[in-house]
Design an enzyme around this catalytic site. Sequence first.
Site, PDB file in Angstrom:
ATOM      1  CG  ASP A  13      -2.061   0.969   1.118  1.00 57.46           C
ATOM      2  OD1 ASP A  13      -3.217   0.532   1.021  1.00 57.46           O
ATOM      3  OD2 ASP A  13      -1.795   2.198   1.131  1.00 57.46           O
ATOM      4  CB  ILE A  14       0.747   4.330  -2.080  1.00 59.02           C
ATOM      5  CG1 ILE A  14       1.797   5.295  -2.571  1.00 59.02           C
ATOM      6  CG2 ILE A  14      -0.543   5.045  -1.721  1.00 59.02           C
ATOM      7  CD1 ILE A  14       1.457   5.959  -3.887  1.00 59.02           C
ATOM      8  CB  VAL A  69      -9.224   1.905  -4.943  1.00 59.97           C
ATOM      9  CG1 VAL A  69      -8.939   1.423  -6.361  1.00 59.97           C
ATOM     10  CG2 VAL A  69      -8.193   2.940  -4.506  1.00 59.97           C
ATOM     11  CG  HIS A 125      -8.666  -3.224  -2.471  1.00 68.14           C
ATOM     12  ND1 HIS A 125      -9.606  -2.501  -3.155  1.00 68.14           N
ATOM     13  CD2 HIS A 125      -8.412  -2.541  -1.332  1.00 68.14           C
ATOM     14  CE1 HIS A 125      -9.922  -1.421  -2.460  1.00 68.14           C
ATOM     15  NE2 HIS A 125      -9.215  -1.421  -1.343  1.00 68.14           N
ATOM     16  CG  MET A 126      -7.803  -9.291   1.987  1.00 68.73           C
ATOM     17  SD  MET A 126      -7.598 -11.097   1.860  1.00 68.73           S
ATOM     18  CE  MET A 126      -9.306 -11.614   1.767  1.00 68.73           C
ATOM     19  CG  HIS A 127      -6.832  -2.929   3.129  1.00 69.36           C
ATOM     20  ND1 HIS A 127      -6.139  -1.757   2.987  1.00 69.36           N
ATOM     21  CD2 HIS A 127      -8.025  -2.723   2.526  1.00 69.36           C
ATOM     22  CE1 HIS A 127      -6.886  -0.874   2.331  1.00 69.36           C
ATOM     23  NE2 HIS A 127      -8.034  -1.438   2.049  1.00 69.36           N
TER      24      HIS A 127
END
Length: 119
Positions: free
Chosen positions: A31-32, A97, A101-103
């Site tokens: 992750d940014i 976003v 997606h999965m964190h």
Amino acid sequence: MATETIFTKIINGTIPSNILYHDDLVTAFADIAPKAPHHILIVTNKPIPSVAEVESCDEQMLGHLFIVARKIATDLGVNESGYRLIVNVGADGGQEVPHIHMHLLAGGKLGGLGFPKQD
Ligand code: 5GP
């Protein structure tokens, strides 16, 4: 057909990122703006906007997110000590976003799950 997202550009290599894993179904990268010592995003290559739009034909791909999460957690050395997996859905869920997606958050003892205080 869902529109291209910033994650599609990362998956395609148009936007540079620290990609940790890639296969036919999913891609994982850092992750940014990390919220933990390890903060990885595991993203479906297919740009489904959110869990609100999944279909039964996506079942294998969605299940694969967990298999890849375990692999990454193992690679990071946290599969035994623990980590958190989060999937935000929609505006109230805090999703920014529109691409499933999965964190994966890890690297220490994590705090409790939040909810805004009601005044
Ligand atoms: P969401 O709020 O949608 O569940 O999470 C989106 C995540 O994507 C955020 O944690 C955010 O920091 C991350 N993100 C947004 N843009 C980029 C980008 O261009 N590159 C990377 N690596 N992560 C991004």
